[in-house]
Design a protein around this motif. Structure first.
Motif, PDB file in Angstrom:
ATOM      1  N   LYS A 107      10.668  -6.418   1.555  1.00 36.96           N
ATOM      2  CA  LYS A 107       9.379  -7.081   1.773  1.00 36.96           C
ATOM      3  C   LYS A 107       9.080  -8.083   0.655  1.00 36.96           C
ATOM      4  O   LYS A 107       8.480  -9.142   0.897  1.00 36.96           O
ATOM      5  N   HIS A 128       1.157   2.246  -4.190  1.00 39.12           N
ATOM      6  CA  HIS A 128       1.395   3.613  -3.720  1.00 39.12           C
ATOM      7  C   HIS A 128       2.725   4.129  -4.261  1.00 39.12           C
ATOM      8  O   HIS A 128       2.829   5.268  -4.740  1.00 39.12           O
ATOM      9  N   ALA A 172      -0.660  -2.880  -1.545  1.00 43.63           N
ATOM     10  CA  ALA A 172      -1.041  -1.480  -1.347  1.00 43.63           C
ATOM     11  C   ALA A 172       0.198  -0.586  -1.337  1.00 43.63           C
ATOM     12  O   ALA A 172       0.207   0.486  -1.961  1.00 43.63           O
ATOM     13  N   SER A 173       1.252  -1.022  -0.659  1.00 46.58           N
ATOM     14  CA  SER A 173       2.496  -0.249  -0.623  1.00 46.58           C
ATOM     15  C   SER A 173       3.132  -0.171  -2.003  1.00 46.58           C
ATOM     16  O   SER A 173       3.657   0.873  -2.406  1.00 46.58           O
ATOM     17  N   ASP A 186       0.706 -10.520  -0.288  1.00 49.52           N
ATOM     18  CA  ASP A 186      -0.051  -9.995   0.845  1.00 49.52           C
ATOM     19  C   ASP A 186      -0.687  -8.663   0.433  1.00 49.52           C
ATOM     20  O   ASP A 186      -0.013  -7.807  -0.149  1.00 49.52           O
ATOM     21  N   PRO A 187      -1.991  -8.441   0.724  1.00 51.90           N
ATOM     22  CA  PRO A 187      -2.655  -7.198   0.304  1.00 51.90           C
ATOM     23  C   PRO A 187      -1.968  -5.937   0.810  1.00 51.90           C
ATOM     24  O   PRO A 187      -1.947  -4.911   0.108  1.00 51.90           O
ATOM     25  N   GLU A 188      -1.407  -5.979   1.998  1.00 49.47           N
ATOM     26  CA  GLU A 188      -0.711  -4.795   2.529  1.00 49.47           C
ATOM     27  C   GLU A 188       0.519  -4.472   1.683  1.00 49.47           C
ATOM     28  O   GLU A 188       0.812  -3.306   1.412  1.00 49.47           O
ATOM     29  N   PHE A 189       1.236  -5.503   1.270  1.00 53.01           N
ATOM     30  CA  PHE A 189       2.389  -5.299   0.404  1.00 53.01           C
ATOM     31  C   PHE A 189       1.957  -4.709  -0.931  1.00 53.01           C
ATOM     32  O   PHE A 189       2.594  -3.793  -1.461  1.00 53.01           O
ATOM     33  N   GLU A 208      -3.167  -9.079  -5.377  1.00 53.38           N
ATOM     34  CA  GLU A 208      -3.506  -9.314  -3.973  1.00 53.38           C
ATOM     35  C   GLU A 208      -3.687 -10.800  -3.684  1.00 53.38           C
ATOM     36  O   GLU A 208      -3.564 -11.228  -2.533  1.00 53.38           O
TER      37      GLU A 208
END
Length: 268
Positions: A233, A154, A150-151, A145-148, A141
């Motif tokens: 991404k 997952h 997380a994806s 990017d933290p959102e990336f 992270e």
């Protein structure tokens, strides 16, 4: 015909992937990536947190941590680049393509194939490299990017839960490699034909396992588009390198696969 394709791709995977079932069973000595050297006194604790100097030092320290993590990440990922290249050479149809198309497919597809392989050892909190070292989610992270992130986690966990064997993972990796809609390809029709054949081989392989009827569709209609989205991404995430490449000492092969400028010291 399908049997020959499945056998060839599986043999390529077993010969050149660091995440086969046998190798991951033997990967017991897991260890964290190398620790970062301590920061210079100017950025160690003790400065006033409210002062502009302290804020500047904190930002500089974070950039140094990020650069360090990227260099560690690159060092552990680079051996997989050559493995993917060797795997690709043995995928039926790949060597029939022009060298330019081969290079595009490997460069654009490498991260997606590596992510497919590393998923076998993924947890909710870390990714493990083929040499047994691991990087934590918190460290990633800071890199991405933290959102990336997380994806990414997952995807890895959901793919791991499908419990694919070596042959299914190999065929799925080959379909990722031979993707006809990569930008810049000149012989998309040939690539698409090979891709379609690999898809049919994967479907046949899954059906022969007596697995859940929806497994092939879960891979091809769900995981494959999700993985390609992560690949796109990831390329965007590499923009950080375009600004900071001079701070880094990256293995030349890692820099080449991701089109990152190389320092003169790296070329020696």
């Amino acid at each position: 015909m399908y049997e020959a394709v499945a056998a060839a791709v599986a043999q390529a995977y077993l010969a050149h992937c660091g995440y086969t079932e046998e190798r991951t069973r033997c990967l017991m000595a897991r260890k964290p990536i190398a620790a970062q050297p301590p920061p210079p006194p100017s950025v160690q604790q003790g400065s006033e947190p409210e002062s502009p100097e302290a804020a500047s030092s904190t930002a500089e320290s974070l950039e140094q941590q990020k650069a360090w993590l990227w260099m560690q990440f690159a060092a552990h990922v680079t051996p997989s680049v050559q493995r993917v290249v060797e795997f690709a050479k043995r995928v039926p149809g790949f060597c029939e393509l022009s060298q330019d198309d081969q290079l595009i497919l490997i460069k654009v597809g490498f991260f997606e194939m590596w992510l497919t392989h590393v998923s076998r050892l993924a947890s909710d909190s870390a990714l493990t490299f083929a040499d047994g070292a691991y990087i934590t989610r918190q460290q990633m992270e800071l890199m991405y990017d933290p959102e990336f992130v997380a994806s990414l986690f997952h995807f890895c966990r959901s793919l791991s839960m499908l419990a694919l064997g070596d042959t299914e993972t190999a065929l799925f990796s080959a379909t990722v490699l031979l993707c006809a809609d990569r930008p810049g390809l000149t012989d998309s029709k040939t690539i698409e034909r090979h891709h379609d054949h690999l898809v049919e081989t994967l479907k046949l392989q899954v059906s022969r396992l007596g697995a859940e009827p929806g497994l092939a569709n879960a891979l091809l209609l769900g995981k494959l588009p999700e993985l390609r989205g992560l690949g796109v991404k990831h390329l965007e995430q590499l923009d950080w390198f375009r600004l900071h490449w001079a701070q880094l000492r990256l293995p030349p092969l890692f820099a080449e696969i991701f089109d990152i400028p190389k320092c003169e010291e790296d070329l020696q």
